[in-house]
Design a protein around this motif. Structure first.
Motif, short mmCIF file in Angstrom:
data_model
loop_
_atom_site.label_atom_id
_atom_site.label_comp_id
_atom_site.label_asym_id
_atom_site.label_seq_id
_atom_site.Cartn_x
_atom_site.Cartn_y
_atom_site.Cartn_z
N CYS A 204 0.80 -1.23 0.00
CA CYS A 204 0.00 0.00 0.00
C CYS A 204 0.83 1.28 0.00
O CYS A 204 0.29 2.37 -0.21
N GLY A 205 2.12 1.16 0.28
CA GLY A 205 2.99 2.32 0.18
C GLY A 205 3.19 3.05 1.50
O GLY A 205 2.51 2.81 2.50
N ALA A 206 4.13 3.98 1.46
CA ALA A 206 4.59 4.65 2.68
C ALA A 206 3.59 5.65 3.23
O ALA A 206 3.59 5.93 4.44
N SER A 207 2.72 6.22 2.38
CA SER A 207 1.83 7.28 2.85
C SER A 207 0.51 6.76 3.41
O SER A 207 -0.23 7.51 4.05
N PHE A 208 0.20 5.48 3.18
CA PHE A 208 -1.05 4.89 3.68
C PHE A 208 -0.92 4.64 5.17
O PHE A 208 0.04 4.00 5.63
N THR A 209 -1.86 5.13 5.96
CA THR A 209 -1.76 5.00 7.41
C THR A 209 -2.03 3.56 7.83
O THR A 209 -3.04 2.97 7.45
N LEU A 210 -1.14 3.02 8.65
CA LEU A 210 -1.21 1.62 9.06
C LEU A 210 -1.10 1.51 10.57
O LEU A 210 -0.13 1.98 11.17
N GLY A 211 -2.12 0.90 11.18
CA GLY A 211 -2.13 0.70 12.62
C GLY A 211 -2.32 -0.76 12.98
O GLY A 211 -2.68 -1.59 12.13
N LEU A 212 -2.10 -1.07 14.23
CA LEU A 212 -2.25 -2.42 14.76
C LEU A 212 -2.89 -2.32 16.13
O LEU A 212 -2.46 -1.51 16.96
N ARG A 213 -3.91 -3.14 16.38
CA ARG A 213 -4.53 -3.21 17.71
C ARG A 213 -4.07 -4.47 18.40
O ARG A 213 -4.09 -5.57 17.82
N LEU A 214 -3.62 -4.33 19.65
CA LEU A 214 -3.19 -5.45 20.46
C LEU A 214 -3.88 -5.44 21.81
O LEU A 214 -4.21 -4.38 22.35
N SER A 215 -4.10 -6.63 22.36
CA SER A 215 -4.52 -6.80 23.74
C SER A 215 -3.27 -7.06 24.58
O SER A 215 -2.44 -7.89 24.19
N PRO A 216 -3.12 -6.41 25.73
CA PRO A 216 -1.91 -6.60 26.53
C PRO A 216 -1.96 -7.78 27.48
O PRO A 216 -0.95 -8.12 28.10
N GLU A 217 -3.12 -8.41 27.59
CA GLU A 217 -3.27 -9.55 28.49
C GLU A 217 -4.54 -10.31 28.11
O GLU A 217 -5.27 -9.90 27.21
N ARG A 218 -4.78 -11.45 28.76
CA ARG A 218 -5.90 -12.36 28.48
C ARG A 218 -5.68 -13.08 27.14
O ARG A 218 -4.74 -12.79 26.41
N TYR A 219 -6.54 -14.00 26.84
CA TYR A 219 -6.53 -14.74 25.57
C TYR A 219 -5.18 -15.41 25.29
O TYR A 219 -4.77 -15.56 24.15
N GLY A 220 -4.50 -15.85 26.35
CA GLY A 220 -3.22 -16.49 26.17
C GLY A 220 -2.06 -15.54 25.96
O GLY A 220 -0.94 -15.97 25.66
N VAL A 221 -2.31 -14.23 26.11
CA VAL A 221 -1.27 -13.23 25.96
C VAL A 221 -0.72 -12.89 27.35
O VAL A 221 -1.48 -12.57 28.26
N VAL A 222 0.59 -12.99 27.51
CA VAL A 222 1.21 -12.66 28.79
C VAL A 222 1.85 -11.28 28.69
O VAL A 222 2.28 -10.85 27.61
N LEU A 223 1.89 -10.58 29.81
CA LEU A 223 2.28 -9.17 29.81
C LEU A 223 3.69 -8.96 29.26
O LEU A 223 3.92 -8.05 28.44
N GLU A 224 4.63 -9.77 29.68
CA GLU A 224 6.02 -9.57 29.23
C GLU A 224 6.14 -9.71 27.72
O GLU A 224 6.83 -8.91 27.06
N GLU A 225 5.44 -10.71 27.15
CA GLU A 225 5.47 -10.85 25.70
C GLU A 225 4.75 -9.70 25.01
O GLU A 225 5.19 -9.24 23.95
N ALA A 226 3.66 -9.24 25.61
CA ALA A 226 2.94 -8.11 25.02
C ALA A 226 3.82 -6.88 24.97
O ALA A 226 3.82 -6.13 23.97
N GLN A 227 4.57 -6.64 26.03
CA GLN A 227 5.49 -5.50 26.05
C GLN A 227 6.58 -5.66 24.98
O GLN A 227 6.92 -4.71 24.27
N ARG A 228 7.13 -6.86 24.88
CA ARG A 228 8.17 -7.11 23.90
C ARG A 228 7.65 -6.92 22.49
O ARG A 228 8.28 -6.25 21.66
N PHE A 229 6.47 -7.49 22.21
CA PHE A 229 5.93 -7.41 20.86
C PHE A 229 5.54 -5.97 20.52
O PHE A 229 5.77 -5.50 19.40
#
Length: 354
Positions: A204-229
Protein backbone atom coordinates in the motif's frame (compact mmCIF):
# COMPACT_ATOMS: atom_id res chain seq x y z
CA UNK A 1 -1.66 27.19 25.18
CA UNK A 2 -3.89 24.66 23.47
CA UNK A 3 -4.80 21.69 25.62
CA UNK A 4 -2.80 18.62 24.59
CA UNK A 5 -5.96 16.77 23.54
CA UNK A 6 -6.56 19.39 20.84
CA UNK A 7 -3.03 19.64 19.52
CA UNK A 8 -2.45 18.03 16.11
CA UNK A 9 -0.71 14.65 15.99
CA UNK A 10 1.79 14.19 13.15
CA UNK A 11 2.23 10.54 12.17
CA UNK A 12 5.43 9.08 10.78
CA UNK A 13 3.94 8.81 7.27
CA UNK A 14 3.36 12.56 7.03
CA UNK A 15 -0.36 12.46 7.83
CA UNK A 16 -1.58 14.79 10.58
CA UNK A 17 -4.60 14.13 12.78
CA UNK A 18 -6.32 17.34 13.87
CA UNK A 19 -6.47 16.32 17.54
CA UNK A 20 -5.73 13.40 19.88
CA UNK A 21 -9.33 12.13 20.11
CA UNK A 22 -10.16 9.22 17.81
CA UNK A 23 -13.07 6.83 17.44
CA UNK A 24 -12.48 3.31 18.73
CA UNK A 25 -13.57 0.44 16.46
CA UNK A 26 -17.02 -0.46 17.78
CA UNK A 27 -19.23 -3.45 16.98
CA UNK A 28 -22.65 -2.12 16.02
CA UNK A 29 -24.36 -4.96 14.07
CA UNK A 30 -26.04 -2.61 11.59
CA UNK A 31 -25.01 -3.91 8.19
CA UNK A 32 -26.43 -6.53 5.84
CA UNK A 33 -26.18 -10.33 6.02
CA UNK A 34 -23.97 -10.44 2.92
CA UNK A 35 -21.48 -8.03 4.50
CA UNK A 36 -22.54 -5.00 2.50
CA UNK A 37 -22.46 -1.77 4.51
CA UNK A 38 -25.85 -0.33 5.45
CA UNK A 39 -26.88 3.30 5.38
CA UNK A 40 -27.28 3.15 9.18
CA UNK A 41 -23.69 2.04 9.72
CA UNK A 42 -22.42 4.70 7.32
CA UNK A 43 -24.46 7.40 9.07
CA UNK A 44 -23.28 6.33 12.55
CA UNK A 45 -19.65 6.75 11.49
CA UNK A 46 -20.24 9.94 9.52
CA UNK A 47 -21.79 11.55 12.60
CA UNK A 48 -18.57 10.92 14.55
CA UNK A 49 -16.57 12.65 11.84
CA UNK A 50 -18.95 15.60 12.08
CA UNK A 51 -18.58 15.47 15.87
CA UNK A 52 -14.89 16.32 15.78
CA UNK A 53 -13.02 13.03 16.02
CA UNK A 54 -9.74 13.44 14.17
CA UNK A 55 -9.76 9.82 13.02
CA UNK A 56 -12.85 7.66 12.64
CA UNK A 57 -12.33 3.91 12.61
CA UNK A 58 -14.85 1.40 11.42
CA UNK A 59 -15.98 -1.70 13.26
CA UNK A 60 -14.10 -4.89 12.43
CA UNK A 61 -14.52 -5.92 8.78
CA UNK A 62 -13.95 -9.58 7.95
CA UNK A 63 -11.21 -10.32 5.42
CA UNK A 64 -12.59 -13.81 4.68
CA UNK A 65 -16.23 -14.82 4.90
CA UNK A 66 -15.43 -17.66 7.32
CA UNK A 67 -14.14 -15.04 9.75
CA UNK A 68 -17.58 -13.43 10.19
CA UNK A 69 -17.97 -12.94 13.93
CA UNK A 70 -21.28 -11.22 14.70
CA UNK A 71 -24.64 -10.35 13.19
CA UNK A 72 -24.58 -7.34 10.92
CA UNK A 73 -20.80 -7.40 10.45
CA UNK A 74 -19.67 -5.85 7.21
CA UNK A 75 -17.00 -7.40 5.04
CA UNK A 76 -14.11 -6.41 2.82
CA UNK A 77 -13.58 -9.77 1.20
CA UNK A 78 -15.20 -9.37 -2.20
CA UNK A 79 -16.27 -7.07 -5.01
CA UNK A 80 -19.86 -6.87 -3.72
CA UNK A 81 -18.54 -4.82 -0.78
CA UNK A 82 -16.81 -2.17 -2.87
CA UNK A 83 -19.71 0.21 -3.49
CA UNK A 84 -20.57 0.54 0.19
CA UNK A 85 -16.92 0.91 1.18
CA UNK A 86 -16.42 3.71 -1.32
CA UNK A 87 -19.58 5.46 -0.11
CA UNK A 88 -18.41 5.32 3.50
CA UNK A 89 -14.90 6.55 2.68
CA UNK A 90 -16.33 9.48 0.70
CA UNK A 91 -18.78 10.45 3.43
CA UNK A 92 -16.03 10.40 6.06
CA UNK A 93 -13.68 12.43 3.89
CA UNK A 94 -16.39 15.06 3.46
CA UNK A 95 -16.46 15.61 7.24
CA UNK A 96 -12.74 16.44 7.31
CA UNK A 97 -11.77 13.46 9.48
CA UNK A 98 -9.15 10.84 8.68
CA UNK A 99 -10.61 7.38 8.10
CA UNK A 100 -9.40 3.90 9.05
CA UNK A 101 -10.92 0.51 8.31
CA UNK A 102 -10.26 -2.29 10.79
CA UNK A 103 -9.31 -5.67 9.26
CA UNK A 104 -10.34 -8.78 11.18
CA UNK A 105 -10.95 -12.54 11.16
CA UNK A 106 -12.77 -14.23 14.03
CA UNK A 107 -10.99 -17.58 14.01
CA UNK A 108 -12.53 -19.80 16.67
CA UNK A 109 -14.73 -16.87 17.68
CA UNK A 110 -16.35 -16.75 14.22
CA UNK A 111 -20.00 -17.70 13.76
CA UNK A 112 -20.44 -20.61 11.32
CA UNK A 113 -24.23 -20.37 11.65
CA UNK A 114 -23.92 -16.89 10.09
CA UNK A 115 -21.20 -17.53 7.52
CA UNK A 116 -22.22 -21.05 6.50
CA UNK A 117 -18.54 -22.01 6.65
CA UNK A 118 -16.51 -24.12 9.11
CA UNK A 119 -14.56 -22.49 11.91
CA UNK A 120 -10.75 -22.43 11.81
CA UNK A 121 -8.05 -21.35 14.21
CA UNK A 122 -4.33 -21.57 14.86
CA UNK A 123 -4.85 -24.88 16.66
CA UNK A 124 -7.71 -27.34 16.96
CA UNK A 125 -10.23 -26.73 19.72
CA UNK A 126 -13.24 -24.67 20.78
CA UNK A 127 -15.17 -25.97 17.79
CA UNK A 128 -12.48 -25.07 15.27
CA UNK A 129 -10.03 -27.11 13.25
CA UNK A 130 -6.39 -26.12 12.87
CA UNK A 131 -5.56 -24.22 9.70
CA UNK A 132 -3.18 -25.78 7.23
CA UNK A 133 0.04 -23.99 6.38
CA UNK A 134 -1.43 -23.08 3.00
CA UNK A 135 -4.52 -21.62 4.67
CA UNK A 136 -2.38 -19.46 6.95
CA UNK A 137 -0.53 -18.15 3.93
CA UNK A 138 -3.86 -17.44 2.20
CA UNK A 139 -5.07 -15.62 5.31
CA UNK A 140 -1.98 -13.42 5.26
CA UNK A 141 -2.70 -12.54 1.64
CA UNK A 142 -6.37 -11.88 2.46
CA UNK A 143 -5.38 -9.26 5.04
CA UNK A 144 -3.02 -7.63 2.53
CA UNK A 145 -5.50 -7.70 -0.37
CA UNK A 146 -8.24 -6.31 1.91
CA UNK A 147 -5.97 -3.40 2.80
CA UNK A 148 -5.53 -2.75 -0.92
CA UNK A 149 -9.31 -2.87 -1.34
CA UNK A 150 -9.73 -0.32 1.46
CA UNK A 151 -7.12 1.93 -0.11
CA UNK A 152 -8.82 1.76 -3.52
CA UNK A 153 -12.16 2.55 -1.86
CA UNK A 154 -10.68 5.80 -0.54
CA UNK A 155 -9.86 5.06 3.10
CA UNK A 156 -6.85 6.87 4.54
CA UNK A 157 -5.62 3.75 6.30
CA UNK A 158 -6.33 0.42 7.92
CA UNK A 159 -5.88 -1.13 11.34
CA UNK A 160 -4.96 -4.80 11.71
CA UNK A 161 -7.05 -6.34 14.52
CA UNK A 162 -4.67 -8.42 16.61
CA UNK A 163 -6.66 -8.15 19.84
CA UNK A 164 -9.67 -9.49 21.78
CA UNK A 165 -9.08 -13.17 21.17
CA UNK A 166 -9.82 -13.12 17.44
CA UNK A 167 -7.76 -15.15 14.97
CA UNK A 168 -4.55 -13.12 15.04
CA UNK A 169 -4.59 -13.22 18.84
CA UNK A 170 -5.05 -16.99 18.58
CA UNK A 171 -1.73 -17.11 16.73
CA UNK A 172 -0.04 -14.77 19.23
CA UNK A 173 -1.32 -16.82 22.18
CA UNK A 174 0.97 -19.04 24.23
CA UNK A 175 -1.65 -21.73 23.53
CA UNK A 176 -0.53 -21.77 19.89
CA UNK A 177 1.47 -25.00 19.86
CA UNK A 178 1.63 -25.46 16.08
CA UNK A 179 4.67 -27.41 14.91
CA UNK A 180 5.24 -25.37 11.73
CA UNK A 181 6.78 -21.89 11.50
CA UNK A 182 3.48 -20.29 12.55
CA UNK A 183 3.50 -21.57 16.13
CA UNK A 184 5.41 -22.75 19.17
CA UNK A 185 8.17 -20.21 19.80
CA UNK A 186 7.58 -16.51 20.35
CA UNK A 187 9.17 -15.77 16.97
CA UNK A 188 6.84 -18.20 15.21
CA UNK A 189 3.68 -17.12 17.05
CA UNK A 190 4.27 -13.47 16.13
CA UNK A 191 5.30 -14.21 12.54
CA UNK A 192 1.84 -13.94 10.98
CA UNK A 193 1.10 -10.49 12.39
CA UNK A 194 4.55 -9.24 11.45
CA UNK A 195 4.21 -10.52 7.89
CA UNK A 196 0.71 -9.06 7.49
CA UNK A 197 1.90 -5.65 8.68
CA UNK A 198 5.02 -5.65 6.51
CA UNK A 199 3.02 -6.93 3.54
CA UNK A 200 0.45 -4.15 3.83
CA UNK A 201 3.17 -1.53 4.13
CA UNK A 202 5.01 -2.85 1.08
CA UNK A 203 1.87 -3.16 -1.03
CA UNK A 204 0.00 0.00 0.00
CA UNK A 205 2.99 2.32 0.18
CA UNK A 206 4.59 4.65 2.68
CA UNK A 207 1.83 7.28 2.85
CA UNK A 208 -1.05 4.89 3.68
CA UNK A 209 -1.76 5.00 7.41
CA UNK A 210 -1.21 1.62 9.06
CA UNK A 211 -2.13 0.70 12.62
CA UNK A 212 -2.25 -2.42 14.76
CA UNK A 213 -4.53 -3.21 17.71
CA UNK A 214 -3.19 -5.45 20.46
CA UNK A 215 -4.52 -6.80 23.74
CA UNK A 216 -1.91 -6.60 26.53
CA UNK A 217 -3.27 -9.55 28.49
CA UNK A 218 -5.90 -12.36 28.48
CA UNK A 219 -6.53 -14.74 25.57
CA UNK A 220 -3.22 -16.49 26.17
CA UNK A 221 -1.27 -13.23 25.96
CA UNK A 222 1.21 -12.66 28.79
CA UNK A 223 2.28 -9.17 29.81
CA UNK A 224 6.02 -9.57 29.23
CA UNK A 225 5.47 -10.85 25.70
CA UNK A 226 2.94 -8.11 25.02
CA UNK A 227 5.49 -5.50 26.05
CA UNK A 228 8.17 -7.11 23.90
CA UNK A 229 5.93 -7.41 20.86
CA UNK A 230 4.59 -3.87 21.24
CA UNK A 231 8.16 -2.57 21.35
CA UNK A 232 9.20 -4.57 18.30
CA UNK A 233 6.20 -3.46 16.28
CA UNK A 234 6.51 0.21 17.25
CA UNK A 235 10.22 0.34 16.42
CA UNK A 236 10.02 -1.91 13.35
CA UNK A 237 9.44 0.93 10.89
CA UNK A 238 6.14 -0.22 9.34
CA UNK A 239 3.48 1.00 11.79
CA UNK A 240 2.22 4.56 12.02
CA UNK A 241 0.41 3.83 15.27
CA UNK A 242 -0.20 1.10 17.83
CA UNK A 243 -3.64 0.85 19.45
CA UNK A 244 -3.63 -0.80 22.89
CA UNK A 245 -7.04 -2.06 23.98
CA UNK A 246 -6.76 -2.00 27.78
CA UNK A 247 -10.46 -2.58 28.73
CA UNK A 248 -9.82 -0.15 31.60
CA UNK A 249 -6.79 2.09 31.24
CA UNK A 250 -6.48 2.60 35.00
CA UNK A 251 -6.80 -1.06 36.05
CA UNK A 252 -3.90 -3.04 37.43
CA UNK A 253 -2.27 -5.71 35.26
CA UNK A 254 -3.83 -9.08 36.02
CA UNK A 255 -0.43 -10.74 36.35
CA UNK A 256 0.99 -8.34 38.94
CA UNK A 257 -2.05 -6.76 40.58
CA UNK A 258 -0.09 -3.56 41.18
CA UNK A 259 0.22 -0.25 39.38
CA UNK A 260 -1.76 0.65 36.26
CA UNK A 261 -1.90 -1.31 33.03
CA UNK A 262 -1.38 1.84 30.96
CA UNK A 263 1.90 2.55 32.73
CA UNK A 264 3.31 -0.85 31.77
CA UNK A 265 3.56 0.42 28.16
CA UNK A 266 4.24 4.14 28.30
CA UNK A 267 8.02 3.90 28.80
CA UNK A 268 8.59 1.34 26.05
CA UNK A 269 10.70 2.46 23.08
CA UNK A 270 8.33 3.52 20.32
CA UNK A 271 10.57 5.09 17.69
CA UNK A 272 8.42 7.38 15.56
CA UNK A 273 5.27 5.27 16.03
CA UNK A 274 2.31 6.92 17.79
CA UNK A 275 0.86 5.03 20.76
CA UNK A 276 -2.85 5.12 21.54
CA UNK A 277 -4.91 3.63 24.36
CA UNK A 278 -8.53 2.63 24.80
CA UNK A 279 -10.50 1.50 27.83
CA UNK A 280 -13.10 3.28 29.96
CA UNK A 281 -12.12 6.79 28.93
CA UNK A 282 -15.32 8.55 29.91
CA UNK A 283 -14.39 12.15 30.64
CA UNK A 284 -12.12 15.06 29.82
CA UNK A 285 -10.19 14.21 32.98
CA UNK A 286 -9.67 10.63 31.75
CA UNK A 287 -8.39 11.92 28.42
CA UNK A 288 -5.95 14.22 30.15
CA UNK A 289 -4.84 11.40 32.46
CA UNK A 290 -4.02 9.11 29.52
CA UNK A 291 -2.15 11.81 27.62
CA UNK A 292 -0.25 12.89 30.72
CA UNK A 293 0.77 9.27 31.28
CA UNK A 294 2.46 9.31 27.88
CA UNK A 295 -0.15 8.21 25.33
CA UNK A 296 -0.06 10.09 22.04
CA UNK A 297 -3.80 9.72 21.48
CA UNK A 298 -6.89 8.07 22.94
CA UNK A 299 -9.61 5.95 21.36
CA UNK A 300 -13.10 6.70 22.64
CA UNK A 301 -15.64 3.85 22.74
CA UNK A 302 -18.68 4.08 25.01
CA UNK A 303 -18.26 7.85 25.20
CA UNK A 304 -18.61 8.04 21.42
CA UNK A 305 -21.77 5.92 21.48
CA UNK A 306 -23.30 8.31 23.98
CA UNK A 307 -21.94 11.49 22.37
CA UNK A 308 -21.41 11.76 18.63
CA UNK A 309 -19.67 15.06 19.36
CA UNK A 310 -17.46 13.93 22.27
CA UNK A 311 -14.48 16.04 21.04
CA UNK A 312 -16.57 19.16 20.53
CA UNK A 313 -18.24 18.67 23.92
CA UNK A 314 -14.85 18.33 25.61
CA UNK A 315 -13.54 21.43 23.81
CA UNK A 316 -16.51 23.40 25.11
CA UNK A 317 -16.33 22.06 28.69
CA UNK A 318 -13.03 21.15 30.33
CA UNK A 319 -14.97 19.15 32.94
CA UNK A 320 -17.02 17.21 30.40
CA UNK A 321 -18.16 13.72 31.36
CA UNK A 322 -20.39 11.32 29.46
CA UNK A 323 -24.05 10.96 30.33
CA UNK A 324 -24.98 8.68 33.19
CA UNK A 325 -26.64 5.39 32.36
CA UNK A 326 -29.23 4.26 31.57
CA UNK A 327 -30.27 6.41 28.63
CA UNK A 328 -33.39 6.17 26.51
CA UNK A 329 -33.57 4.51 23.13
CA UNK A 330 -34.67 7.84 21.69
CA UNK A 331 -31.55 9.49 23.07
CA UNK A 332 -29.39 6.91 21.28
CA UNK A 333 -31.32 7.53 18.07
CA UNK A 334 -30.51 11.23 18.48
CA UNK A 335 -26.84 10.24 18.44
CA UNK A 336 -27.23 8.57 15.00
CA UNK A 337 -27.57 4.97 16.18
CA UNK A 338 -29.82 2.92 13.92
CA UNK A 339 -32.45 0.53 15.23
CA UNK A 340 -30.17 -2.52 15.16
CA UNK A 341 -27.50 -0.66 17.11
CA UNK A 342 -30.05 0.56 19.64
CA UNK A 343 -31.29 -3.03 20.08
CA UNK A 344 -27.71 -4.24 20.53
CA UNK A 345 -27.02 -1.65 23.22
CA UNK A 346 -30.21 -2.75 24.99
CA UNK A 347 -28.50 -6.12 25.57
CA UNK A 348 -25.81 -4.38 27.64
CA UNK A 349 -26.96 -4.48 31.28
CA UNK A 350 -28.10 -1.09 32.51
CA UNK A 351 -27.37 0.81 29.28
CA UNK A 352 -30.86 1.46 27.89
CA UNK A 353 -33.96 2.27 29.93
CA UNK A 354 -36.80 -0.25 29.98
Amino acid sequence: MTETAFQPLALRNGVTWANRLTLAPLTNKQSHDNGVLSSDEIRWLEARGEGGFSMVMTAAAYVQREGLSFEGQFGISGDLHDEGLAALAARLKATGTQSALQLQHGGNRARPELSGLPTVSAVEGRGARAMTTAEVEALREAFISSAVRAQKAGFDGVEVHGAHGYLLTQFLSTENTRSDHWGGSYENRTRLVREIVSGIRKTCGASFTLGLRLSPERYGVVLEEAQRFATEMMTGGDLDYLDLSLWDYAKAPEETGTGRLIDAFMDLPRGDCALGVAGKIYSAADVRDCLSAGADFVLIGRGAILHADFPKAMAADSEFRVKDLPVTADYLRSQALGEKFVSYMATWPGFVEG
